[in-house]
Design a protein around this motif. Sequence first.
Motif, PDB file in Angstrom:
ATOM      1  N   GLY A 150       0.811  -1.210   0.000  1.00 20.58           N
ATOM      2  CA  GLY A 150       0.000   0.000   0.000  1.00 20.58           C
ATOM      3  C   GLY A 150       0.844   1.259   0.000  1.00 20.58           C
ATOM      4  O   GLY A 150       0.555   2.228  -0.713  1.00 20.58           O
ATOM      5  N   GLY A 151       1.926   1.252   0.803  1.00 16.21           N
ATOM      6  CA  GLY A 151       2.813   2.411   0.843  1.00 16.21           C
ATOM      7  C   GLY A 151       3.503   2.639  -0.485  1.00 16.21           C
ATOM      8  O   GLY A 151       3.664   3.782  -0.934  1.00 16.21           O
ATOM      9  N   GLU A 152       3.907   1.547  -1.143  1.00 17.05           N
ATOM     10  CA  GLU A 152       4.544   1.674  -2.464  1.00 17.05           C
ATOM     11  C   GLU A 152       3.547   2.197  -3.491  1.00 17.05           C
ATOM     12  O   GLU A 152       3.918   2.940  -4.406  1.00 17.05           O
ATOM     13  CB  GLU A 152       5.102   0.318  -2.891  1.00 17.05           C
ATOM     14  CG  GLU A 152       6.336  -0.093  -2.105  1.00 17.05           C
ATOM     15  CD  GLU A 152       6.790  -1.512  -2.400  1.00 17.05           C
ATOM     16  OE1 GLU A 152       7.987  -1.810  -2.240  1.00 17.05           O
ATOM     17  OE2 GLU A 152       5.928  -2.345  -2.784  1.00 17.05           O
ATOM     18  N   LEU A 178       3.022   5.250   5.046  1.00 20.68           N
ATOM     19  CA  LEU A 178       4.417   5.192   4.594  1.00 20.68           C
ATOM     20  C   LEU A 178       5.322   4.881   5.784  1.00 20.68           C
ATOM     21  O   LEU A 178       5.174   5.467   6.856  1.00 20.68           O
ATOM     22  CB  LEU A 178       4.852   6.525   3.968  1.00 20.68           C
ATOM     23  CG  LEU A 178       4.122   6.994   2.707  1.00 20.68           C
ATOM     24  CD1 LEU A 178       4.829   8.221   2.140  1.00 20.68           C
ATOM     25  CD2 LEU A 178       4.048   5.887   1.662  1.00 20.68           C
ATOM     26  N   ASP A 179       6.280   3.969   5.584  1.00 19.65           N
ATOM     27  CA  ASP A 179       7.244   3.722   6.648  1.00 19.65           C
ATOM     28  C   ASP A 179       8.270   4.855   6.673  1.00 19.65           C
ATOM     29  O   ASP A 179       8.232   5.772   5.847  1.00 19.65           O
ATOM     30  CB  ASP A 179       7.909   2.350   6.485  1.00 19.65           C
ATOM     31  CG  ASP A 179       8.651   2.193   5.167  1.00 19.65           C
ATOM     32  OD1 ASP A 179       9.156   3.206   4.644  1.00 19.65           O
ATOM     33  OD2 ASP A 179       8.716   1.064   4.648  1.00 19.65           O
ATOM     34  N   LEU A 180       9.183   4.790   7.645  1.00 17.14           N
ATOM     35  CA  LEU A 180      10.151   5.884   7.820  1.00 17.14           C
ATOM     36  C   LEU A 180      11.018   6.089   6.591  1.00 17.14           C
ATOM     37  O   LEU A 180      11.371   7.219   6.245  1.00 17.14           O
ATOM     38  CB  LEU A 180      11.036   5.603   9.037  1.00 17.14           C
ATOM     39  CG  LEU A 180      10.370   5.841  10.397  1.00 17.14           C
ATOM     40  CD1 LEU A 180      11.233   5.282  11.499  1.00 17.14           C
ATOM     41  CD2 LEU A 180      10.125   7.330  10.611  1.00 17.14           C
ATOM     42  N   TYR A 181      11.326   4.995   5.905  1.00 16.56           N
ATOM     43  CA  TYR A 181      12.199   5.101   4.741  1.00 16.56           C
ATOM     44  C   TYR A 181      11.467   5.814   3.598  1.00 16.56           C
ATOM     45  O   TYR A 181      12.012   6.703   2.947  1.00 16.56           O
ATOM     46  CB  TYR A 181      12.648   3.701   4.315  1.00 16.56           C
ATOM     47  CG  TYR A 181      13.164   2.892   5.483  1.00 16.56           C
ATOM     48  CD1 TYR A 181      14.468   3.060   5.947  1.00 16.56           C
ATOM     49  CD2 TYR A 181      12.341   1.984   6.148  1.00 16.56           C
ATOM     50  CE1 TYR A 181      14.939   2.346   7.030  1.00 16.56           C
ATOM     51  CE2 TYR A 181      12.805   1.262   7.239  1.00 16.56           C
ATOM     52  CZ  TYR A 181      14.100   1.443   7.676  1.00 16.56           C
ATOM     53  OH  TYR A 181      14.561   0.740   8.758  1.00 16.56           O
ATOM     54  N   ALA A 182      10.216   5.410   3.374  1.00 21.63           N
ATOM     55  CA  ALA A 182       9.421   6.055   2.325  1.00 21.63           C
ATOM     56  C   ALA A 182       9.141   7.520   2.672  1.00 21.63           C
ATOM     57  O   ALA A 182       9.136   8.389   1.803  1.00 21.63           O
ATOM     58  CB  ALA A 182       8.115   5.294   2.113  1.00 21.63           C
ATOM     59  N   ARG A 183       8.909   7.789   3.956  1.00 20.95           N
ATOM     60  CA  ARG A 183       8.678   9.180   4.368  1.00 20.95           C
ATOM     61  C   ARG A 183       9.891  10.042   4.050  1.00 20.95           C
ATOM     62  O   ARG A 183       9.778  11.180   3.599  1.00 20.95           O
ATOM     63  CB  ARG A 183       8.368   9.249   5.871  1.00 20.95           C
ATOM     64  CG  ARG A 183       6.998   8.739   6.230  1.00 20.95           C
ATOM     65  CD  ARG A 183       6.678   8.946   7.688  1.00 20.95           C
ATOM     66  NE  ARG A 183       5.379   8.366   8.011  1.00 20.95           N
ATOM     67  CZ  ARG A 183       4.595   8.784   8.986  1.00 20.95           C
ATOM     68  NH1 ARG A 183       4.971   9.793   9.748  1.00 20.95           N
ATOM     69  NH2 ARG A 183       3.434   8.205   9.222  1.00 20.95           N
ATOM     70  N   ARG A 376       9.720  -1.740   8.246  1.00 17.17           N
ATOM     71  CA  ARG A 376       9.309  -1.292   6.911  1.00 17.17           C
ATOM     72  C   ARG A 376       7.883  -1.744   6.597  1.00 17.17           C
ATOM     73  O   ARG A 376       7.367  -2.693   7.187  1.00 17.17           O
ATOM     74  CB  ARG A 376      10.254  -1.862   5.849  1.00 17.17           C
ATOM     75  CG  ARG A 376      11.638  -1.248   5.825  1.00 17.17           C
ATOM     76  CD  ARG A 376      12.461  -1.915   4.729  1.00 17.17           C
ATOM     77  NE  ARG A 376      13.794  -1.335   4.623  1.00 17.17           N
ATOM     78  CZ  ARG A 376      14.103  -0.325   3.826  1.00 17.17           C
ATOM     79  NH1 ARG A 376      13.161   0.222   3.070  1.00 17.17           N
ATOM     80  NH2 ARG A 376      15.331   0.148   3.758  1.00 17.17           N
ATOM     81  N   ASN A 377       7.271  -1.076   5.618  1.00 16.90           N
ATOM     82  CA  ASN A 377       5.989  -1.555   5.100  1.00 16.90           C
ATOM     83  C   ASN A 377       6.156  -2.974   4.579  1.00 16.90           C
ATOM     84  O   ASN A 377       7.132  -3.285   3.898  1.00 16.90           O
ATOM     85  CB  ASN A 377       5.501  -0.662   3.950  1.00 16.90           C
ATOM     86  CG  ASN A 377       4.930   0.643   4.444  1.00 16.90           C
ATOM     87  OD1 ASN A 377       4.457   0.733   5.571  1.00 16.90           O
ATOM     88  ND2 ASN A 377       4.976   1.671   3.614  1.00 16.90           N
ATOM     89  N   GLY A 378       5.208  -3.843   4.897  1.00 22.11           N
ATOM     90  CA  GLY A 378       5.263  -5.225   4.427  1.00 22.11           C
ATOM     91  C   GLY A 378       6.096  -6.148   5.295  1.00 22.11           C
ATOM     92  O   GLY A 378       6.239  -7.327   4.983  1.00 22.11           O
ATOM     93  N   ALA A 379       6.638  -5.615   6.425  1.00 18.21           N
ATOM     94  CA  ALA A 379       7.486  -6.450   7.281  1.00 18.21           C
ATOM     95  C   ALA A 379       6.667  -7.445   8.098  1.00 18.21           C
ATOM     96  O   ALA A 379       7.211  -8.412   8.620  1.00 18.21           O
ATOM     97  CB  ALA A 379       8.322  -5.576   8.213  1.00 18.21           C
ATOM     98  N   GLY A 380       5.361  -7.194   8.248  1.00 18.16           N
ATOM     99  CA  GLY A 380       4.519  -8.134   8.987  1.00 18.16           C
ATOM    100  C   GLY A 380       3.968  -7.594  10.296  1.00 18.16           C
ATOM    101  O   GLY A 380       3.433  -8.361  11.106  1.00 18.16           O
ATOM    102  N   LYS A 381       4.055  -6.277  10.529  1.00 18.55           N
ATOM    103  CA  LYS A 381       3.577  -5.712  11.801  1.00 18.55           C
ATOM    104  C   LYS A 381       2.077  -5.938  11.982  1.00 18.55           C
ATOM    105  O   LYS A 381       1.630  -6.386  13.041  1.00 18.55           O
ATOM    106  CB  LYS A 381       3.897  -4.207  11.854  1.00 18.55           C
ATOM    107  CG  LYS A 381       5.370  -3.878  11.714  1.00 18.55           C
ATOM    108  CD  LYS A 381       5.649  -2.400  11.886  1.00 18.55           C
ATOM    109  CE  LYS A 381       4.997  -1.538  10.809  1.00 18.55           C
ATOM    110  NZ  LYS A 381       5.487  -1.833   9.444  1.00 18.55           N
TER     111      LYS A 381
END
Length: 550
Positions: A150-152, A178-183, A376-381
């Motif tokens: 979703g973030g991508e 968005l995760d921190l990297y995407a932000r 990250r997004n998609g890591a499984g949280k």
Amino acid sequence: MSTFPTSITCTSLSFSWPDGTPGSPAFDDFHLAVGPGRTGLIGLNGSGKSTLLRLLAGELTPASGVVRVAGEIGYLPQNLVLDTALRVDEALGIAATRAALHAIEAGDAGEEHFTAVGDDWDVEERARATLDQLGLGHIDLDRTIGEVSGGEGVMLRLAALLLARPDVLLLDEPTNNLDLYARGRLYDAVDAWSGVMVVVSHDRDLLERVDQIADLRDGEVTWYGGSFSAYQEALAVEQEAAERMVRVAEADVRRQKRELADAQVKLARRKRYGQKMYDNKREPKIVMGQRKRQAQVSAGKHRIMHTEKLGEARERLDEAVEAVRDDDEIRIELPYTKVHPGRGVLRLSGLELTYGARVAGEFELRGPERIALVGRNGAGKTTLLRTIAGQLEPVAGEVTAEVPVRYLPQRLDVLDDGLTVVENVARFAPAATDNAIRARLARFLFRGARADRPAGTLSGGERFRAALAALLLAEPAPQLLMLDEPTNNLDLASVRALTSALEAYEGALIVASHDVRFLRSVGITRWLMLDGELRPTTAEEVEQGRPDGP
């Protein structure tokens, strides 16, 4: 406000939603002029920020008035929905040009291909450079949207806008999901933007990158130069002055009341004296009658003068009070959520999750710990939280919850859109009376008719409050509360309200979030990173993991 020529103009704009739902954002004779640069549009949830962006983008039609935008518009909506069957190049808007290029390279010299390409011979190179700039260099142009997170997907839409090179860019909560990297990549893109930008956001780090703040409140915009920090400083000065004016106005009202009371006492004395003179008949009757009439006229004028002065003082007090902001905060008492130090709350044993993430060995949560779950997004949280909540079965291992657990997902789908706020809470607390539920909801700012609104008509912030109320007021009370990206779709005032609500919560807490500033504010006691496996980390390590540039 910038002195450059305006790029966005709203003149005598009027708009209201057709259902006329109470609390729905509406504009009446609204005016706006936005110049070049990056503008941060802020305001309370439900104030109409997203509605205004949709009006500017042409997605909504005003009932009256005019919206003028100089040049092409690019719009990134808050709730982005992309067709999962689309190829990446289609989502980027370059599929036709790219297909024509490939046809020419294959030897097909048809005129229609050259027309389709125009001057855009480097479209693939530009697309890949833009994807790389946004941290999406690993995504092939021939993949489908259904294969990305979703973030991508949000970043792909932003990439499409950057490739289109619009004159005006409208962004609605772009850092949500968005995760921190995407932000970090998005921040870089905002820093590099040289055109006109209007961004709605609750992200403090993003708002520090704007040139001016537009504060939408009660259907009007107030402008502040500089970033969000400068806005806060200017607002603090304004509010200090406004509160000082309230104190002055209150003192004036008290003085006018005293003067009116004193005047009435004096007039009563004169009346008694005149009556005494009349009774004693010390002067001719005609003279005494004339004096009595003059005294009554004088008394009337005196009373009217002081009454008018008191009325004017009260009007000044009302104006002064209106200038002071009193944004309500959630105030709750949750005695049954308390977890004593050392008590077992949650145990995970050799847990393997759907989609591959795992928790090796034994993991224990004891007492009123507050855990930040990052990655990250998609890591499984989300998968981990849903597994703990019992919504997903683990591939292997065990989850043992030793206290009542409640989970608030990103989508806030714990609410039934067809039911009112009161009815939704009653689903979670069936033994509670209607009056008890309404009394508790008032602490979550749902008072009177607001509590009877259908959940489907609530704004993002209102929906979050209703969902949080439903979980926290549930029976039995949750002693482990899990929140998945809770600050998404919340304005800054609502984030403060959430923070104050969590201060009253005495149970254990697990929060999955990319908002490090928010996580720090809620008193996190342990930081955990999920990246294939669950491991300890720190706030500093999380922040350092964000990219510094493209």
